[in-house]
Design a protein around this motif. Sequence first.
Motif, PDB file in Angstrom:
ATOM      1  N   THR A 136       1.010  -1.253  -0.043  1.00 34.62           N
ATOM      2  CA  THR A 136       0.346   0.234  -0.155  1.00 34.62           C
ATOM      3  C   THR A 136       0.630   1.437   0.118  1.00 34.62           C
ATOM      4  OG1 THR A 136      -0.219  -0.430   2.623  1.00 34.62           O
ATOM      5  CG2 THR A 136      -1.618  -0.669   1.484  1.00 34.62           C
ATOM      6  N   ALA A 137       2.091   1.056  -0.068  1.00 39.72           N
ATOM      7  CA  ALA A 137       2.992   2.148  -0.060  1.00 39.72           C
ATOM      8  C   ALA A 137       3.254   3.234  -1.070  1.00 39.72           C
ATOM      9  CB  ALA A 137       4.061   1.939   0.620  1.00 39.72           C
ATOM     10  N   LEU A 138       3.276   4.753  -1.285  1.00 37.78           N
ATOM     11  CA  LEU A 138       3.906   4.693  -2.391  1.00 37.78           C
ATOM     12  C   LEU A 138       5.007   4.384  -2.459  1.00 37.78           C
ATOM     13  CD1 LEU A 138       3.158   8.649  -1.197  1.00 37.78           C
ATOM     14  CD2 LEU A 138       2.202   7.765  -2.675  1.00 37.78           C
ATOM     15  N   SER A 139       5.143   4.268  -4.028  1.00 36.08           N
ATOM     16  CA  SER A 139       6.736   3.408  -4.611  1.00 36.08           C
ATOM     17  C   SER A 139       6.714   2.221  -3.921  1.00 36.08           C
ATOM     18  CB  SER A 139       8.022   4.703  -4.333  1.00 36.08           C
ATOM     19  OG  SER A 139       7.335   6.291  -5.317  1.00 36.08           O
ATOM     20  N   ALA A 140       6.295   1.180  -3.546  1.00 34.97           N
ATOM     21  CA  ALA A 140       6.169  -0.273  -3.612  1.00 34.97           C
ATOM     22  C   ALA A 140       6.903  -0.724  -3.720  1.00 34.97           C
ATOM     23  CB  ALA A 140       4.564  -0.637  -3.257  1.00 34.97           C
ATOM     24  N   ASP A 141       8.255  -0.959  -3.774  1.00 29.87           N
ATOM     25  CA  ASP A 141       8.822  -2.015  -4.724  1.00 29.87           C
ATOM     26  C   ASP A 141       8.687  -3.385  -5.278  1.00 29.87           C
ATOM     27  OD1 ASP A 141       9.317  -2.488  -1.702  1.00 29.87           O
ATOM     28  OD2 ASP A 141      11.401  -2.923  -1.853  1.00 29.87           O
ATOM     29  N   GLY A 142       7.796  -4.576  -4.111  1.00 28.86           N
ATOM     30  CA  GLY A 142       6.912  -5.734  -4.364  1.00 28.86           C
ATOM     31  C   GLY A 142       6.371  -6.341  -5.725  1.00 28.86           C
ATOM     32  N   PRO A 143       6.104  -4.647  -6.410  1.00 27.55           N
ATOM     33  CA  PRO A 143       5.339  -5.480  -7.661  1.00 27.55           C
ATOM     34  C   PRO A 143       6.815  -5.521  -8.497  1.00 27.55           C
ATOM     35  CG  PRO A 143       3.516  -3.594  -7.121  1.00 27.55           C
ATOM     36  CD  PRO A 143       4.714  -3.268  -5.563  1.00 27.55           C
ATOM     37  N   LEU A 144       7.504  -4.938  -8.965  1.00 31.41           N
ATOM     38  CA  LEU A 144       8.245  -4.764  -9.962  1.00 31.41           C
ATOM     39  C   LEU A 144       9.348  -5.942  -9.522  1.00 31.41           C
ATOM     40  CD1 LEU A 144      10.267  -3.763 -12.145  1.00 31.41           C
ATOM     41  CD2 LEU A 144      11.830  -2.070 -10.753  1.00 31.41           C
ATOM     42  N   ASN A 145       9.727  -6.455  -7.728  1.00 37.43           N
ATOM     43  CA  ASN A 145      10.451  -7.232  -7.367  1.00 37.43           C
ATOM     44  C   ASN A 145       9.923  -8.815  -8.019  1.00 37.43           C
ATOM     45  OD1 ASN A 145      12.945  -6.094  -6.152  1.00 37.43           O
ATOM     46  ND2 ASN A 145      11.964  -6.113  -4.660  1.00 37.43           N
ATOM     47  N   LEU A 146       8.815  -8.995  -7.965  1.00 33.19           N
ATOM     48  CA  LEU A 146       7.922 -10.051  -8.032  1.00 33.19           C
ATOM     49  C   LEU A 146       7.741 -10.019  -9.705  1.00 33.19           C
ATOM     50  CD1 LEU A 146       5.729 -12.152  -8.028  1.00 33.19           C
ATOM     51  CD2 LEU A 146       4.322 -10.771  -7.821  1.00 33.19           C
ATOM     52  N   LEU A 147       8.231  -9.067 -11.107  1.00 27.06           N
ATOM     53  CA  LEU A 147       8.180  -9.409 -11.796  1.00 27.06           C
ATOM     54  C   LEU A 147       9.021  -9.872 -12.495  1.00 27.06           C
ATOM     55  CD1 LEU A 147       7.155  -8.873 -14.946  1.00 27.06           C
ATOM     56  CD2 LEU A 147       8.066  -6.821 -14.639  1.00 27.06           C
ATOM     57  N   ASN A 148      10.257  -9.313 -11.459  1.00 26.63           N
ATOM     58  CA  ASN A 148      12.089  -9.633 -11.501  1.00 26.63           C
ATOM     59  C   ASN A 148      11.918 -11.308 -11.432  1.00 26.63           C
ATOM     60  OD1 ASN A 148      12.285  -7.086 -12.974  1.00 26.63           O
ATOM     61  ND2 ASN A 148      13.530  -6.271 -11.227  1.00 26.63           N
ATOM     62  N   ALA A 149      11.140 -11.409 -10.374  1.00 28.66           N
ATOM     63  CA  ALA A 149      12.027 -12.681 -10.287  1.00 28.66           C
ATOM     64  C   ALA A 149      11.326 -13.704 -11.091  1.00 28.66           C
ATOM     65  CB  ALA A 149      10.940 -12.670  -8.667  1.00 28.66           C
ATOM     66  N   VAL A 150      10.130 -13.623 -11.322  1.00 24.61           N
ATOM     67  CA  VAL A 150       9.146 -14.454 -12.481  1.00 24.61           C
ATOM     68  C   VAL A 150       9.650 -14.306 -13.560  1.00 24.61           C
ATOM     69  CG1 VAL A 150       7.602 -14.623 -13.945  1.00 24.61           C
ATOM     70  CG2 VAL A 150       7.010 -14.325 -11.890  1.00 24.61           C
ATOM     71  N   THR A 151      10.316 -13.214 -14.405  1.00 24.68           N
ATOM     72  CA  THR A 151      10.972 -13.587 -15.353  1.00 24.68           C
ATOM     73  C   THR A 151      12.889 -13.993 -14.804  1.00 24.68           C
ATOM     74  OG1 THR A 151      10.502 -10.775 -15.630  1.00 24.68           O
ATOM     75  CG2 THR A 151      12.957 -11.495 -16.910  1.00 24.68           C
ATOM     76  N   VAL A 152      13.354 -14.130 -14.283  1.00 25.84           N
ATOM     77  CA  VAL A 152      14.456 -14.811 -13.213  1.00 25.84           C
ATOM     78  C   VAL A 152      14.671 -16.517 -13.770  1.00 25.84           C
ATOM     79  CG1 VAL A 152      16.403 -15.649 -11.431  1.00 25.84           C
ATOM     80  CG2 VAL A 152      15.693 -13.269 -12.090  1.00 25.84           C
ATOM     81  N   ALA A 153      13.089 -16.562 -12.869  1.00 29.05           N
ATOM     82  CA  ALA A 153      12.878 -17.856 -13.192  1.00 29.05           C
ATOM     83  C   ALA A 153      12.288 -19.073 -14.620  1.00 29.05           C
ATOM     84  CB  ALA A 153      11.217 -18.715 -12.384  1.00 29.05           C
ATOM     85  N   ALA A 154      11.678 -17.714 -15.188  1.00 31.38           N
ATOM     86  CA  ALA A 154      11.621 -18.243 -16.540  1.00 31.38           C
ATOM     87  C   ALA A 154      12.722 -18.687 -17.067  1.00 31.38           C
ATOM     88  CB  ALA A 154      11.031 -17.297 -16.933  1.00 31.38           C
ATOM     89  N   SER A 155      13.608 -17.472 -16.832  1.00 32.81           N
ATOM     90  CA  SER A 155      15.089 -18.243 -17.744  1.00 32.81           C
ATOM     91  C   SER A 155      15.906 -18.989 -17.742  1.00 32.81           C
ATOM     92  CB  SER A 155      16.006 -16.828 -17.804  1.00 32.81           C
ATOM     93  OG  SER A 155      17.350 -16.310 -18.187  1.00 32.81           O
ATOM     94  N   GLN A 156      16.097 -19.541 -19.304  1.00 30.94           N
ATOM     95  CA  GLN A 156      16.874 -20.586 -19.661  1.00 30.94           C
ATOM     96  C   GLN A 156      18.530 -20.322 -18.189  1.00 30.94           C
ATOM     97  OE1 GLN A 156      16.136 -23.193 -20.401  1.00 30.94           O
ATOM     98  NE2 GLN A 156      17.590 -24.355 -19.994  1.00 30.94           N
ATOM     99  N   ALA A 157      19.113 -19.205 -18.308  1.00 27.54           N
ATOM    100  CA  ALA A 157      19.880 -19.012 -17.999  1.00 27.54           C
ATOM    101  C   ALA A 157      20.116 -19.543 -15.771  1.00 27.54           C
ATOM    102  CB  ALA A 157      20.477 -17.759 -17.994  1.00 27.54           C
ATOM    103  N   ALA A 158      19.342 -19.845 -15.476  1.00 26.65           N
ATOM    104  CA  ALA A 158      18.656 -19.611 -13.914  1.00 26.65           C
ATOM    105  C   ALA A 158      18.901 -20.935 -13.754  1.00 26.65           C
ATOM    106  CB  ALA A 158      17.398 -19.298 -13.194  1.00 26.65           C
ATOM    107  N   HIS A 159      18.877 -21.923 -14.922  1.00 21.56           N
ATOM    108  CA  HIS A 159      18.655 -23.292 -14.273  1.00 21.56           C
ATOM    109  C   HIS A 159      20.112 -23.878 -14.018  1.00 21.56           C
ATOM    110  CE1 HIS A 159      14.755 -25.063 -16.462  1.00 21.56           C
ATOM    111  NE2 HIS A 159      14.764 -24.331 -16.755  1.00 21.56           N
ATOM    112  N   GLY A 160      20.447 -24.550 -12.989  1.00 19.42           N
ATOM    113  CA  GLY A 160      21.410 -24.561 -11.680  1.00 19.42           C
ATOM    114  C   GLY A 160      21.916 -23.890 -11.826  1.00 19.42           C
TER     115      GLY A 160
END
Length: 342
Positions: A136-160
Amino acid sequence: MNTSISSSASASAALPRIVVLATGGTIAGSSSDATSTAGYQAGVIGVGELLDAVPSLSSVAQIQSEQIASIDSKDMTLELWSTLAQRVNVLLATDAVDGIVITHGTDTLEETAYLLHLTVKSTKPVVLTAAMRPSTALSADGPLNLLNAVTVAASQAAHGQGVLVAFNNRIHSARDVVKTSTYAIDAFQSPEVGALGWVQDGRVDFHRSAMRPHTVASEFSVGANWPLVDIVSSYAGASRVPVDALVDAGVRGIVVAGTGNGSIHATVQQALVDAVAHGVAVVRASRVGSGHVMRNGAASDDALGFVAAGSLNPYKARVLLMLTLAMGTSGPTALQRAFDTY
């Protein structure tokens, strides 16, 4: 029109399949005042609402979600660790899941991440993320962190790469990462060694890999029973009361957060020597924020029967000691081997 729908559906089906496991934390926190970044209730926003706040996730991965817990991570329990680790392993064992993202509170994130780093039995990506500001905060950092975490998890480079932490555009190894600030949005750092890489605007780039064994190369697993292991500190004028109380309580291991290079006040050190004589495993770590504790450096570990934690902080040293003792490993030589390895 039908062709367009078919193409869209086909593109969606080709995306990686990521499961988001929510445990609560500040990322799911809420306050009645948008200017409040400290006074809020953690873990009250459900995973569905977290995902709805980031509609662009649908262009990165096919998302499924589960609410594992709704807690402030200061209240993390060993039982919840077992539940989380077991659920992660079950999900990753299926062909229907390509990676996992875990939303977590920042307070104990580094401990949970390291536990999973040693007990997940898959090369598929597992990425933890969190927030320093409530949703609920101004400039909450959670949404972008979540998007980036999913992006990393979806990346082949993160395997292993082992279990990862995606936070403030950086990608950290679970073994190295620590929380270094009570308020800053770049609160997580990897002292001495630095981040593994970065994620920004859909791009994932790794500069290095985790060197020590983890996940499928680790010998550890999570069971139902945890050996009792606790932490004491060394400081000016410290007494032996905490150590003696822990020994009387039947503790299996003690990690001491020593000064400097794991040095220990003489009174506390004698109490720990007595604890070793009672069969308690003792590990020397440091309360300093970076560096490493050298064996036979600030204390004669060989003579005293102590174990040196190396570069693990006291909280991660406790995780490794619990897992090692749970396997039935005992004695300073065998325990030191585990700390030198992991």
